[in-house]
Design a protein around this motif. Structure first.
Motif, PDB file in Angstrom:
ATOM      1  N   PHE A  90      -7.993  22.251  -4.563  1.00 53.63           N
ATOM      2  CA  PHE A  90      -6.806  23.475  -5.134  1.00 53.63           C
ATOM      3  C   PHE A  90      -7.732  24.734  -4.147  1.00 53.63           C
ATOM      4  N   GLU A  91      -8.359  24.558  -2.958  1.00 55.73           N
ATOM      5  CA  GLU A  91      -8.582  25.315  -2.171  1.00 55.73           C
ATOM      6  C   GLU A  91      -7.465  26.024  -1.233  1.00 55.73           C
ATOM      7  N   TYR A  92      -7.697  27.233  -1.489  1.00 61.15           N
ATOM      8  CA  TYR A  92      -6.057  28.056  -0.834  1.00 61.15           C
ATOM      9  C   TYR A  92      -6.437  28.066   0.961  1.00 61.15           C
ATOM     10  N   TYR A  93      -6.342  28.319   1.828  1.00 58.96           N
ATOM     11  CA  TYR A  93      -5.891  28.573   2.800  1.00 58.96           C
ATOM     12  C   TYR A  93      -5.117  29.468   3.952  1.00 58.96           C
ATOM     13  N   ASP A  94      -5.854  30.675   4.310  1.00 55.53           N
ATOM     14  CA  ASP A  94      -4.039  31.700   4.962  1.00 55.53           C
ATOM     15  C   ASP A  94      -4.739  31.362   7.002  1.00 55.53           C
ATOM     16  N   VAL A  95      -3.508  31.615   7.054  1.00 57.43           N
ATOM     17  CA  VAL A  95      -3.655  31.273   8.365  1.00 57.43           C
ATOM     18  C   VAL A  95      -2.668  32.220   9.428  1.00 57.43           C
ATOM     19  N   SER A  96      -2.952  32.894  10.333  1.00 58.21           N
ATOM     20  CA  SER A  96      -2.528  33.895  10.958  1.00 58.21           C
ATOM     21  C   SER A  96      -1.996  33.448  12.026  1.00 58.21           C
ATOM     22  N   LEU A  97      -0.649  34.414  12.314  1.00 58.52           N
ATOM     23  CA  LEU A  97       0.510  33.850  12.807  1.00 58.52           C
ATOM     24  C   LEU A  97       0.095  33.468  14.474  1.00 58.52           C
ATOM     25  N   ASP A  98      -1.074  34.151  14.934  1.00 57.02           N
ATOM     26  CA  ASP A  98      -1.222  33.826  15.753  1.00 57.02           C
ATOM     27  C   ASP A  98      -2.139  32.703  16.218  1.00 57.02           C
ATOM     28  N   ILE A  99      -2.613  32.067  15.831  1.00 58.57           N
ATOM     29  CA  ILE A  99      -3.412  30.592  14.768  1.00 58.57           C
ATOM     30  C   ILE A  99      -2.454  30.012  15.030  1.00 58.57           C
ATOM     31  N   ILE A 100      -1.131  30.392  14.346  1.00 62.80           N
ATOM     32  CA  ILE A 100       0.119  28.999  13.724  1.00 62.80           C
ATOM     33  C   ILE A 100       0.940  28.896  15.236  1.00 62.80           C
ATOM     34  N   GLY A 101       1.109  29.756  15.943  1.00 69.51           N
ATOM     35  CA  GLY A 101       1.960  29.107  16.718  1.00 69.51           C
ATOM     36  C   GLY A 101       3.115  28.719  17.221  1.00 69.51           C
ATOM     37  N   GLU A 102       3.179  28.380  17.828  1.00 71.06           N
ATOM     38  CA  GLU A 102       4.992  26.746  17.931  1.00 71.06           C
ATOM     39  C   GLU A 102       5.521  26.378  16.205  1.00 71.06           C
ATOM     40  N   THR A 103       3.811  25.617  15.979  1.00 70.24           N
ATOM     41  CA  THR A 103       3.883  24.717  14.775  1.00 70.24           C
ATOM     42  C   THR A 103       5.571  25.630  13.605  1.00 70.24           C
ATOM     43  N   LYS A 104       5.477  26.709  13.994  1.00 63.50           N
ATOM     44  CA  LYS A 104       5.914  27.565  12.566  1.00 63.50           C
ATOM     45  C   LYS A 104       7.348  26.859  12.825  1.00 63.50           C
ATOM     46  N   ASN A 105       8.162  25.912  13.592  1.00 62.59           N
ATOM     47  CA  ASN A 105       9.122  25.968  13.742  1.00 62.59           C
ATOM     48  C   ASN A 105       9.386  24.231  12.953  1.00 62.59           C
ATOM     49  N   TRP A 106       8.160  23.938  12.558  1.00 62.20           N
ATOM     50  CA  TRP A 106       8.241  22.745  11.850  1.00 62.20           C
ATOM     51  C   TRP A 106       7.930  22.951  10.170  1.00 62.20           C
ATOM     52  N   LEU A 107       7.009  23.916  10.006  1.00 61.08           N
ATOM     53  CA  LEU A 107       7.309  24.345   8.678  1.00 61.08           C
ATOM     54  C   LEU A 107       8.041  25.138   7.404  1.00 61.08           C
ATOM     55  N   LYS A 108       8.434  23.862   6.230  1.00 65.09           N
ATOM     56  CA  LYS A 108       9.346  24.050   5.518  1.00 65.09           C
ATOM     57  C   LYS A 108       7.788  24.214   3.998  1.00 65.09           C
ATOM     58  N   GLU A 109       8.329  25.283   3.308  1.00 65.93           N
ATOM     59  CA  GLU A 109       7.820  25.574   1.813  1.00 65.93           C
ATOM     60  C   GLU A 109       8.122  23.550   1.186  1.00 65.93           C
ATOM     61  N   GLY A 110       6.179  23.252   1.176  1.00 71.01           N
ATOM     62  CA  GLY A 110       6.266  22.220  -0.248  1.00 71.01           C
ATOM     63  C   GLY A 110       6.178  20.343   1.056  1.00 71.01           C
ATOM     64  N   CYS A 111       5.719  21.179   2.379  1.00 69.88           N
ATOM     65  CA  CYS A 111       5.816  20.093   3.998  1.00 69.88           C
ATOM     66  C   CYS A 111       3.989  19.969   3.706  1.00 69.88           C
ATOM     67  N   PHE A 112       3.958  19.139   4.169  1.00 66.91           N
ATOM     68  CA  PHE A 112       1.878  18.710   4.489  1.00 66.91           C
ATOM     69  C   PHE A 112       2.483  18.189   6.242  1.00 66.91           C
ATOM     70  N   CYS A 113       1.148  19.420   6.404  1.00 67.66           N
ATOM     71  CA  CYS A 113       0.511  19.149   7.583  1.00 67.66           C
ATOM     72  C   CYS A 113      -1.054  19.310   7.651  1.00 67.66           C
ATOM     73  N   PHE A 114      -1.360  19.211   8.920  1.00 63.52           N
ATOM     74  CA  PHE A 114      -2.693  19.591   9.305  1.00 63.52           C
ATOM     75  C   PHE A 114      -3.186  20.857   9.462  1.00 63.52           C
ATOM     76  N   ILE A 115      -4.567  21.073   8.902  1.00 62.78           N
ATOM     77  CA  ILE A 115      -5.120  22.167   9.639  1.00 62.78           C
ATOM     78  C   ILE A 115      -6.549  21.520  10.143  1.00 62.78           C
ATOM     79  N   VAL A 116      -6.649  22.293  11.616  1.00 62.59           N
ATOM     80  CA  VAL A 116      -7.629  21.432  12.357  1.00 62.59           C
ATOM     81  C   VAL A 116      -8.985  22.746  12.427  1.00 62.59           C
ATOM     82  N   PHE A 117     -10.397  22.183  11.285  1.00 60.33           N
ATOM     83  CA  PHE A 117     -11.687  23.069  12.273  1.00 60.33           C
ATOM     84  C   PHE A 117     -12.417  22.687  12.967  1.00 60.33           C
ATOM     85  N   LEU A 118     -12.738  24.057  13.806  1.00 63.09           N
ATOM     86  CA  LEU A 118     -13.589  24.012  14.564  1.00 63.09           C
ATOM     87  C   LEU A 118     -14.695  24.688  14.553  1.00 63.09           C
ATOM     88  N   ASN A 119     -16.390  23.833  13.759  1.00 64.68           N
ATOM     89  CA  ASN A 119     -17.477  24.475  12.921  1.00 64.68           C
ATOM     90  C   ASN A 119     -16.573  25.716  12.628  1.00 64.68           C
TER      91      ASN A 119
END
Length: 188
Positions: A90-119
């Motif tokens: 139940f941890e929340y993540y906020d992602v800025s517009l510049d990181i989200i990029g073209e992925t926004k075209n496939w996001l629909k409320e309630g869908c699942f996706c993957f957040i990629v972390f580097l360090n």
């Protein structure tokens, strides 16, 4: 830091080149009749999505990357960022517009996706391989165009424009391959 030798290369391996994380999407071992053997790699950048080719000589090493993917649920977008939740913790993540990029075209409320972390820093949001989206608009088809075309343009609920077969209508739900940006099937 872990280094991978050329004999360890395989599809799906995550490596770092010039401080940028990549994943191996193709690996071909080449042993020419003359000269040294090598691996011909096709690499996809996690940050930009660009695909590059790299030749690695036998015995060369590539650095591993501290990359971690977390499956999350997309909640909503406000004017500043996209909001996601890990359903296990139940941890929340906020992602800025510049990181989200073209992925926004496939996001629909309630869908699942993957957040990629580097360090421990979010560097990329990867949509699910397939997404089911409603058709908002599509071209009308008349009998003359049926003979000359086999697909038409459609605008989906997220605003993305794709090619669909002529039988798809407004309000149909379609399954789309997010990597290829292509129509797969009609859901309803």
């Amino acid at each position: 830091m872990i280094f991978f030798k050329s004999k360890d290369f395989k599809v799906g391996l995550k490596i770092e080149i010039n401080d940028e994380p990549f994943i191996i999407v193709e690996n071909e071992f080449v042993n020419p009749g003359k000269g040294q053997a090598f691996n011909r790699l096709k690499l996809k950048s996690f940050i930009t999505g660009l695909v590059i080719r790299k030749t690695v000589k036998l015995g060369e090493k590539l650095k591993s990357t501290d990359l971690f993917e977390l499956k999350v649920k997309y909640l909503y977008f406000d004017s500043n960022s996209y909001h996601f939740m890990n359903e296990d913790s139940f941890e929340y993540y906020d992602v800025s517009l510049d990181i989200i990029g073209e992925t926004k075209n496939w996001l629909k409320e309630g869908c699942f996706c993957f957040i990629v972390f580097l360090n421990d820093k979010i560097v990329y949001v990867k949509p699910s391989k397939f997404s089911e989206l409603s058709v908002l608009e599509c071209e009308d088809v008349n009998s003359a165009s049926v003979v000359s075309k086999n697909s038409k343009n459609a605008i989906l609920e997220t605003g993305v424009n794709i090619k669909v077969p002529l039988f798809v209508k407004v309000n149909d739900i379609v399954k789309v391959d997010t990597e290829e940006k292509s129509y797969i099937s009609r859901v309803n």
